[in-house]
Design an enzyme around this catalytic site. Sequence first.
Site, PDB file in Angstrom:
ATOM      1  N   ASP A  40      -1.062   0.503   8.273  1.00  0.00           N
ATOM      2  CA  ASP A  40      -0.368   0.839   7.200  1.00  0.00           C
ATOM      3  C   ASP A  40       1.065   1.053   7.718  1.00  0.00           C
ATOM      4  O   ASP A  40       1.618   1.496   8.776  1.00  0.00           O
ATOM      5  CB  ASP A  40      -0.953   2.167   6.680  1.00  0.00           C
ATOM      6  CG  ASP A  40      -0.384   1.964   5.191  1.00  0.00           C
ATOM      7  OD1 ASP A  40      -1.232   2.112   4.190  1.00  0.00           O
ATOM      8  OD2 ASP A  40       0.837   2.137   4.705  1.00  0.00           O
ATOM      9  N   ARG A  93       4.909  -7.600 -14.736  1.00  0.00           N
ATOM     10  CA  ARG A  93       3.701  -8.068 -13.492  1.00  0.00           C
ATOM     11  C   ARG A  93       4.306  -9.094 -12.880  1.00  0.00           C
ATOM     12  O   ARG A  93       3.612  -9.352 -11.821  1.00  0.00           O
ATOM     13  CB  ARG A  93       2.628  -8.494 -14.722  1.00  0.00           C
ATOM     14  CG  ARG A  93       1.777  -7.370 -15.195  1.00  0.00           C
ATOM     15  CD  ARG A  93       0.651  -7.974 -15.989  1.00  0.00           C
ATOM     16  NE  ARG A  93      -0.588  -7.467 -15.878  1.00  0.00           N
ATOM     17  CZ  ARG A  93      -1.984  -7.736 -16.481  1.00  0.00           C
ATOM     18  NH1 ARG A  93      -1.903  -8.820 -16.881  1.00  0.00           N
ATOM     19  NH2 ARG A  93      -2.846  -6.684 -16.138  1.00  0.00           N
ATOM     20  N   SER A 124      -5.978  -7.043  -2.252  1.00  0.00           N
ATOM     21  CA  SER A 124      -4.815  -6.677  -2.953  1.00  0.00           C
ATOM     22  C   SER A 124      -4.701  -7.568  -4.240  1.00  0.00           C
ATOM     23  O   SER A 124      -5.108  -8.830  -4.096  1.00  0.00           O
ATOM     24  CB  SER A 124      -3.263  -6.803  -2.406  1.00  0.00           C
ATOM     25  OG  SER A 124      -3.583  -6.382  -0.991  1.00  0.00           O
ATOM     26  N   PRO A 126      -2.524  -9.322  -7.786  1.00  0.00           N
ATOM     27  CA  PRO A 126      -3.584  -9.970  -8.149  1.00  0.00           C
ATOM     28  C   PRO A 126      -4.473 -11.043  -7.082  1.00  0.00           C
ATOM     29  O   PRO A 126      -3.946 -11.992  -6.594  1.00  0.00           O
ATOM     30  CB  PRO A 126      -2.943 -10.984  -9.120  1.00  0.00           C
ATOM     31  CG  PRO A 126      -1.529 -11.151  -8.901  1.00  0.00           C
ATOM     32  CD  PRO A 126      -1.242 -10.129  -7.987  1.00  0.00           C
ATOM     33  N   ASP A 153     -16.708  -6.807 -10.114  1.00  0.00           N
ATOM     34  CA  ASP A 153     -16.910  -6.748 -11.505  1.00  0.00           C
ATOM     35  C   ASP A 153     -18.465  -7.299 -11.665  1.00  0.00           C
ATOM     36  O   ASP A 153     -19.128  -6.947 -12.772  1.00  0.00           O
ATOM     37  CB  ASP A 153     -16.018  -8.210 -12.055  1.00  0.00           C
ATOM     38  CG  ASP A 153     -14.756  -7.720 -11.524  1.00  0.00           C
ATOM     39  OD1 ASP A 153     -13.657  -7.825 -12.402  1.00  0.00           O
ATOM     40  OD2 ASP A 153     -14.443  -8.178 -10.501  1.00  0.00           O
ATOM     41  N   ALA A 155     -20.932  -6.375  -9.894  1.00  0.00           N
ATOM     42  CA  ALA A 155     -21.666  -4.984  -9.787  1.00  0.00           C
ATOM     43  C   ALA A 155     -21.536  -4.101 -11.056  1.00  0.00           C
ATOM     44  O   ALA A 155     -22.525  -3.551 -11.752  1.00  0.00           O
ATOM     45  CB  ALA A 155     -21.056  -4.401  -8.732  1.00  0.00           C
ATOM     46  N   ARG A 156     -20.400  -4.232 -11.639  1.00  0.00           N
ATOM     47  CA  ARG A 156     -20.229  -3.565 -12.945  1.00  0.00           C
ATOM     48  C   ARG A 156     -21.172  -4.219 -14.066  1.00  0.00           C
ATOM     49  O   ARG A 156     -21.715  -3.586 -14.578  1.00  0.00           O
ATOM     50  CB  ARG A 156     -18.759  -3.706 -13.596  1.00  0.00           C
ATOM     51  CG  ARG A 156     -17.670  -2.656 -12.660  1.00  0.00           C
ATOM     52  CD  ARG A 156     -16.488  -2.950 -13.252  1.00  0.00           C
ATOM     53  NE  ARG A 156     -15.541  -1.936 -12.313  1.00  0.00           N
ATOM     54  CZ  ARG A 156     -14.289  -2.144 -11.921  1.00  0.00           C
ATOM     55  NH1 ARG A 156     -13.769  -3.182 -12.319  1.00  0.00           N
ATOM     56  NH2 ARG A 156     -13.655  -1.451 -11.215  1.00  0.00           N
ATOM     57  N   HIS A 180     -10.653 -12.707 -11.390  1.00  0.00           N
ATOM     58  CA  HIS A 180     -10.674 -11.217 -11.242  1.00  0.00           C
ATOM     59  C   HIS A 180      -9.553 -10.553 -12.108  1.00  0.00           C
ATOM     60  O   HIS A 180      -8.342 -10.264 -11.597  1.00  0.00           O
ATOM     61  CB  HIS A 180     -10.564 -10.595  -9.847  1.00  0.00           C
ATOM     62  CG  HIS A 180     -10.369  -9.213  -9.778  1.00  0.00           C
ATOM     63  ND1 HIS A 180     -11.541  -8.287 -10.235  1.00  0.00           N
ATOM     64  CD2 HIS A 180      -9.536  -8.282  -9.348  1.00  0.00           C
ATOM     65  CE1 HIS A 180     -11.171  -7.090 -10.049  1.00  0.00           C
ATOM     66  NE2 HIS A 180     -10.061  -6.977  -9.529  1.00  0.00           N
TER      67      HIS A 180
HETATM   68  P1  NAD Z   1      -2.410   2.387  -2.620  1.00  0.00           P
HETATM   69  O1  NAD Z   1      -0.866   2.362  -3.065  1.00  0.00           O
HETATM   70  O2  NAD Z   1      -3.166   3.731  -2.572  1.00  0.00           O
HETATM   71  O3  NAD Z   1      -2.373   1.829  -1.070  1.00  0.00           O
HETATM   72  C1  NAD Z   1      -1.492   0.717  -0.858  1.00  0.00           C
HETATM   73  C2  NAD Z   1      -1.095   0.840   0.659  1.00  0.00           C
HETATM   74  O4  NAD Z   1      -0.584  -0.417   1.082  1.00  0.00           O
HETATM   75  C3  NAD Z   1      -0.045   1.966   0.705  1.00  0.00           C
HETATM   76  O5  NAD Z   1      -0.621   2.984   1.762  1.00  0.00           O
HETATM   77  C4  NAD Z   1       1.180   1.457   1.527  1.00  0.00           C
HETATM   78  O6  NAD Z   1       1.917   1.963   2.313  1.00  0.00           O
HETATM   79  C5  NAD Z   1       0.648  -0.069   2.157  1.00  0.00           C
HETATM   80  N1  NAD Z   1       1.322  -0.904   2.388  1.00  0.00           N
HETATM   81  C6  NAD Z   1       2.198  -1.801   1.313  1.00  0.00           C
HETATM   82  N2  NAD Z   1       3.030  -2.554   2.227  1.00  0.00           N
HETATM   83  C7  NAD Z   1       2.357  -2.826   3.277  1.00  0.00           C
HETATM   84  C8  NAD Z   1       2.580  -3.580   4.242  1.00  0.00           C
HETATM   85  N3  NAD Z   1       3.531  -4.682   4.230  1.00  0.00           N
HETATM   86  N4  NAD Z   1       1.971  -3.348   5.552  1.00  0.00           N
HETATM   87  C9  NAD Z   1       0.915  -2.327   5.789  1.00  0.00           C
HETATM   88  N5  NAD Z   1       0.603  -1.541   4.657  1.00  0.00           N
HETATM   89  C10 NAD Z   1       1.328  -1.520   3.498  1.00  0.00           C
HETATM   90  O7  NAD Z   1      -3.165   1.240  -3.392  1.00  0.00           O
HETATM   91  P2  NAD Z   1      -4.661   0.977  -3.354  1.00  0.00           P
HETATM   92  O8  NAD Z   1      -4.942   1.928  -4.666  1.00  0.00           O
HETATM   93  O9  NAD Z   1      -5.326   1.297  -2.412  1.00  0.00           O
HETATM   94  O10 NAD Z   1      -4.840  -0.404  -4.098  1.00  0.00           O
HETATM   95  C11 NAD Z   1      -4.633  -1.382  -2.863  1.00  0.00           C
HETATM   96  C12 NAD Z   1      -4.553  -2.762  -3.711  1.00  0.00           C
HETATM   97  O11 NAD Z   1      -6.114  -3.116  -3.942  1.00  0.00           O
HETATM   98  C13 NAD Z   1      -3.638  -2.841  -4.994  1.00  0.00           C
HETATM   99  O12 NAD Z   1      -3.320  -4.075  -4.973  1.00  0.00           O
HETATM  100  C14 NAD Z   1      -4.993  -2.792  -5.931  1.00  0.00           C
HETATM  101  O13 NAD Z   1      -4.487  -3.297  -7.051  1.00  0.00           O
HETATM  102  C15 NAD Z   1      -6.067  -3.538  -5.279  1.00  0.00           C
HETATM  103  N6  NAD Z   1      -7.268  -3.454  -5.813  1.00  0.00           N
HETATM  104  C16 NAD Z   1      -8.289  -4.335  -5.678  1.00  0.00           C
HETATM  105  C17 NAD Z   1      -9.452  -4.256  -6.179  1.00  0.00           C
HETATM  106  C18 NAD Z   1     -10.372  -5.532  -6.205  1.00  0.00           C
HETATM  107  O14 NAD Z   1     -11.615  -5.630  -6.945  1.00  0.00           O
HETATM  108  N7  NAD Z   1      -9.830  -6.670  -5.721  1.00  0.00           N
HETATM  109  C19 NAD Z   1     -10.069  -3.159  -6.815  1.00  0.00           C
HETATM  110  C20 NAD Z   1      -9.174  -2.032  -6.846  1.00  0.00           C
HETATM  111  C21 NAD Z   1      -7.885  -2.138  -6.365  1.00  0.00           C
END
Ligand code: NAD
Length: 321
Positions: A40, A93, A124, A126, A153, A155-156, A180
């Site tokens: 991170d 957005r 991450s 979108p 989704d 699973a939901r 998604h």
């Molecule tokens: P969060 O803010 O808790 O964690 C994100 C982390 O990324 C932070 O700790 C931040 O320091 C780190 N970060 C940012 N830029 C970075 C980089 N360049 N290098 C390394 N680390 C970096 O967010 P979260 O709740 O863990 O969500 C993470 C992502 O997952 C979001 O984009 C969220 O929308 C997505 N998400 C996707 C799904 C899915 O089904 N695809 C479901 C839930 C969340």
Amino acid sequence: MIQQRSWKRKVVVVGAGAVGATFCYALAQSGIADEITLIDQNSDLARGQVLDLSHGQPFFPTVDVHIGDKNDYRDAQLVVVTAGSKQRPGETRLDLLRRNASIIRSIASDIAGADSQGVLLVVSNPVDVLTRVAINTTGWPRSRVIGSGTVLDSARFRYLLGRHCRVDTHNVHGYILGEHGDSEFAAWSMTHIGGVHIDSYCPICGRCEDWTAARKQIEQDVIESAYHIIDYKGSTYFAVGLALVRIAAAVLRGQRSVLTVSTMLEGEFDLNGICLSVPCVISENGVEQIMAGHLRQEENEALFRSAAVLEKAISSLEEEG
Ligand code: NAD
């Protein structure tokens, strides 16, 4: 004779926030990885998560958990990217998309630079647009760069349909396809309960008076799930963490599981250059096969609507240059 494995099942997780940490927690307990590396940009956060998780070692199968850096990509079998930014107050957005695209470009170019032979899984959001960004940045074959897509989704959907029909979720099979996001849809033509197609199941079940309305409601509830959870607690991470373990198992163990990951379509379903979710066979090589089967006309139209939404997002990102 039992064959000894000479390689490690190594997973690198980029992003130690809610989703990344929950995935690591679930992955450690699953016993499917030998090594979990957490990266991170906030190194204190990564260090804290690793320490916290490591103290649970006596309670789950042995796994080497440590913090890492870009050198760890080289021998990883799977790199899972959960790094991202949250929407800032007043931010559109599109601005958020641009910021997250730039994060993914930077991470993906490090991964490509490390000459990794593994599979890259983008989580991450979108996720569909960012999976495409990751494919373009790495230059890897589309099979090796996938998005978590609608695995969560789906699973939901199975959970909500099972609850409605009062049947164990494990006996409910069905998929959410497309983006998604808000334009995703249930592929009812592929939905079965206990081996019985949903169209045959509804008349014999007789639990609801209007199953057309019930289906619409379940589909809508799937779409709105994340919004409700975010309203209640700020973010979603438990179910997505488990969905990621399911994808990781398919890759690490070469299971050839059918999962609705986001994949780049190149002619399948008459779509080109778009990443979205359709059923795919997943193994150690990533996408082994896209199950480009027959969809009903209304499902095909829904898939095209999803593709149009994603195309719009891609072009607004590309306009930026
Ligand atoms: P969060 O803010 O808790 O964690 C994100 C982390 O990324 C932070 O700790 C931040 O320091 C780190 N970060 C940012 N830029 C970075 C980089 N360049 N290098 C390394 N680390 C970096 O967010 P979260 O709740 O863990 O969500 C993470 C992502 O997952 C979001 O984009 C969220 O929308 C997505 N998400 C996707 C799904 C899915 O089904 N695809 C479901 C839930 C969340």
